[in-house]
Design an enzyme around this catalytic site. Structure first.
Site, PDB file in Angstrom:
ATOM      1  N   GLY A  12       1.012  -1.172  -0.036  1.00  0.00           N
ATOM      2  CA  GLY A  12       0.015   0.061  -0.032  1.00  0.00           C
ATOM      3  C   GLY A  12       0.686   1.366   0.219  1.00  0.00           C
ATOM      4  N   LEU A  13       0.180   2.435  -0.182  1.00  0.00           N
ATOM      5  CA  LEU A  13       1.178   3.520  -0.273  1.00  0.00           C
ATOM      6  C   LEU A  13       1.581   3.948   1.018  1.00  0.00           C
ATOM      7  CD1 LEU A  13      -1.627   5.957  -2.128  1.00  0.00           C
ATOM      8  CD2 LEU A  13       0.315   4.433  -2.964  1.00  0.00           C
ATOM      9  N   SER A  14       2.623   4.730   0.971  1.00  0.00           N
ATOM     10  CA  SER A  14       3.282   5.344   2.120  1.00  0.00           C
ATOM     11  C   SER A  14       2.311   5.960   3.058  1.00  0.00           C
ATOM     12  CB  SER A  14       4.627   6.492   1.834  1.00  0.00           C
ATOM     13  OG  SER A  14       4.886   6.774   2.990  1.00  0.00           O
ATOM     14  N   GLY A  15       2.465   5.649   4.539  1.00  0.00           N
ATOM     15  CA  GLY A  15       1.237   6.229   5.295  1.00  0.00           C
ATOM     16  C   GLY A  15      -0.128   5.371   5.258  1.00  0.00           C
ATOM     17  N   ALA A  16      -0.157   4.435   4.403  1.00  0.00           N
ATOM     18  CA  ALA A  16      -1.505   3.476   4.265  1.00  0.00           C
ATOM     19  C   ALA A  16      -1.806   2.954   5.799  1.00  0.00           C
ATOM     20  CB  ALA A  16      -1.524   2.657   3.263  1.00  0.00           C
ATOM     21  N   GLY A  17      -0.899   2.354   6.335  1.00  0.00           N
ATOM     22  CA  GLY A  17      -1.078   1.786   7.800  1.00  0.00           C
ATOM     23  C   GLY A  17      -0.586   0.362   7.874  1.00  0.00           C
ATOM     24  N   LYS A  18       0.473   0.082   6.856  1.00  0.00           N
ATOM     25  CA  LYS A  18       1.030  -1.238   6.706  1.00  0.00           C
ATOM     26  C   LYS A  18       1.688  -1.457   8.060  1.00  0.00           C
ATOM     27  CE  LYS A  18       3.410   0.233   3.121  1.00  0.00           C
ATOM     28  NZ  LYS A  18       3.059   1.558   2.921  1.00  0.00           N
ATOM     29  N   THR A  19       2.871  -0.759   8.574  1.00  0.00           N
ATOM     30  CA  THR A  19       3.545  -0.938   9.662  1.00  0.00           C
ATOM     31  C   THR A  19       2.477  -0.941  10.926  1.00  0.00           C
ATOM     32  OG1 THR A  19       5.244   0.534   8.817  1.00  0.00           O
ATOM     33  CG2 THR A  19       5.378   0.171  11.062  1.00  0.00           C
ATOM     34  N   SER A  86       5.971  -1.889  -1.866  1.00  0.00           N
ATOM     35  CA  SER A  86       6.207  -2.636  -2.831  1.00  0.00           C
ATOM     36  C   SER A  86       5.109  -2.317  -4.062  1.00  0.00           C
ATOM     37  CB  SER A  86       6.044  -4.018  -2.332  1.00  0.00           C
ATOM     38  OG  SER A  86       4.863  -4.251  -1.450  1.00  0.00           O
TER      39      SER A  86
HETATM   40  P1  ADP Z   1       2.923   2.665   6.298  1.00  0.00           P
HETATM   41  O1  ADP Z   1       3.908   1.804   7.121  1.00  0.00           O
HETATM   42  O2  ADP Z   1       1.946   2.369   5.484  1.00  0.00           O
HETATM   43  O3  ADP Z   1       3.733   4.138   5.605  1.00  0.00           O
HETATM   44  P2  ADP Z   1       2.068   3.791   9.049  1.00  0.00           P
HETATM   45  O4  ADP Z   1       1.579   2.353   9.759  1.00  0.00           O
HETATM   46  O5  ADP Z   1       3.354   4.172   9.372  1.00  0.00           O
HETATM   47  O6  ADP Z   1       2.008   3.621   7.400  1.00  0.00           O
HETATM   48  O7  ADP Z   1       1.222   4.826   9.473  1.00  0.00           O
HETATM   49  C1  ADP Z   1      -0.398   4.770   9.218  1.00  0.00           C
HETATM   50  C2  ADP Z   1      -1.057   6.053   9.909  1.00  0.00           C
HETATM   51  O8  ADP Z   1      -2.287   5.711   9.697  1.00  0.00           O
HETATM   52  C3  ADP Z   1      -0.720   5.653  11.452  1.00  0.00           C
HETATM   53  O9  ADP Z   1      -0.631   6.960  12.122  1.00  0.00           O
HETATM   54  C4  ADP Z   1      -2.137   5.221  12.020  1.00  0.00           C
HETATM   55  O10 ADP Z   1      -2.644   5.453  13.383  1.00  0.00           O
HETATM   56  C5  ADP Z   1      -3.052   5.617  10.986  1.00  0.00           C
HETATM   57  N1  ADP Z   1      -4.472   4.627  10.748  1.00  0.00           N
HETATM   58  C6  ADP Z   1      -5.746   5.416  10.775  1.00  0.00           C
HETATM   59  N2  ADP Z   1      -6.648   4.519  10.509  1.00  0.00           N
HETATM   60  C7  ADP Z   1      -5.730   3.352  10.521  1.00  0.00           C
HETATM   61  C8  ADP Z   1      -6.057   1.941  10.226  1.00  0.00           C
HETATM   62  N3  ADP Z   1      -7.328   1.325  10.198  1.00  0.00           N
HETATM   63  N4  ADP Z   1      -5.235   0.935   9.953  1.00  0.00           N
HETATM   64  C9  ADP Z   1      -3.763   1.192   9.949  1.00  0.00           C
HETATM   65  N5  ADP Z   1      -3.469   2.597  10.309  1.00  0.00           N
HETATM   66  C10 ADP Z   1      -4.400   3.618  10.626  1.00  0.00           C
END
Ligand code: ADP
Length: 183
Positions: A12-19, A86
């Site tokens: 998924g995109l950066s900031g999507a919630g993967k981590t 990815s």
């Molecule tokens: P990524 O690893 O994809 O770059 P991060 O996990 O670092 O993204 O950040 C995702 C952000 O989105 C976090 O601040 C998280 O709290 C927020 N968020 C909001 N809703 C959700 C959700 N349903 N699942 C995962 N993250 C979420």
């Protein structure tokens, strides 16, 4: 409970919630006595792929490295959770084909939501031109066509996304259903 090795591949995109989802799933699997490792895209770039940039070729090498390590671990009974943008479908599919148990999780968060979150301040930098080739701004992101799991983070809470992944692993018999002992 020691289960089967497998790869949980979050894309998924950066900031999507993967981590966030990866760490939540990791926590639950550890509580259930599974062997788990998280391969986080940012950490891999820091420790394994320092010399790589963000051209298509470099991104492909980076993802193949993650896939290679994920395979080494998963074939030894470890649940490997990959959290990496990815962006290219073909490379993800290449890794799927060479892996025994591969579950693709599409963390489906629209660009405008990721950009509004801007967890790491990277979208602002990409928009101002400080970062080049940023995924979904100047570079391609190819969403999975048939992922095993989709987490729609605009509609599902963090807990719901994590529970969904765990439920699917139970449904596929990768992990045992959690049952409370009554006696
Ligand atoms: P990524 O690893 O994809 O770059 P991060 O996990 O670092 O993204 O950040 C995702 C952000 O989105 C976090 O601040 C998280 O709290 C927020 N968020 C909001 N809703 C959700 C959700 N349903 N699942 C995962 N993250 C979420």
């Amino acid at each position: 409970m020691r289960g089967k090795g497998l790869i949980l591949w979050l894309t998924g995109l950066s900031g999507a919630g993967k981590t966030t989802i990866a760490r939540g799933v990791e926590c639950i699997l550890k509580e259930r006595d599974c062997l788990v490792e998280v391969l986080d895209g940012d950490e891999i770039r820091l420790y394994l792929s320092q010399e790589l940039g963000f051209t298509k070729e470099d991104r492909e090498i980076n993802i193949r490295r993650i896939g290679y390590v994920a395979n080494l671990l998963s074939r030894n009974g470890i649940v490997v959770i990959v959290a990496a943008i990815s962006p290219y479908r073909a490379i993800r599919n290449e890794i799927r084909i060479m892996s025994e148990n591969f579950i693709e999780i599409y963390v489906d968060t629209p660009l405008k939501v990721c950009e509004a979150r801007d967890v790491k301040g990277l979208y602002a930098k990409a928009r101002s031109g400080q970062i080049k080739n940023f995924t979904a701004i100047e570079d391609l992101y190819e969403a999975p066509i048939n992922p095993e799991i989709i987490c729609r983070t605009t509609k599902e809470s963090i807990e719901e996304c994590i529970d969904k992944v765990i439920a699917e692993l139970e449904r596929r018999d990768y992990i045992l259903k959690y049952t409370y002992k009554t006696s």
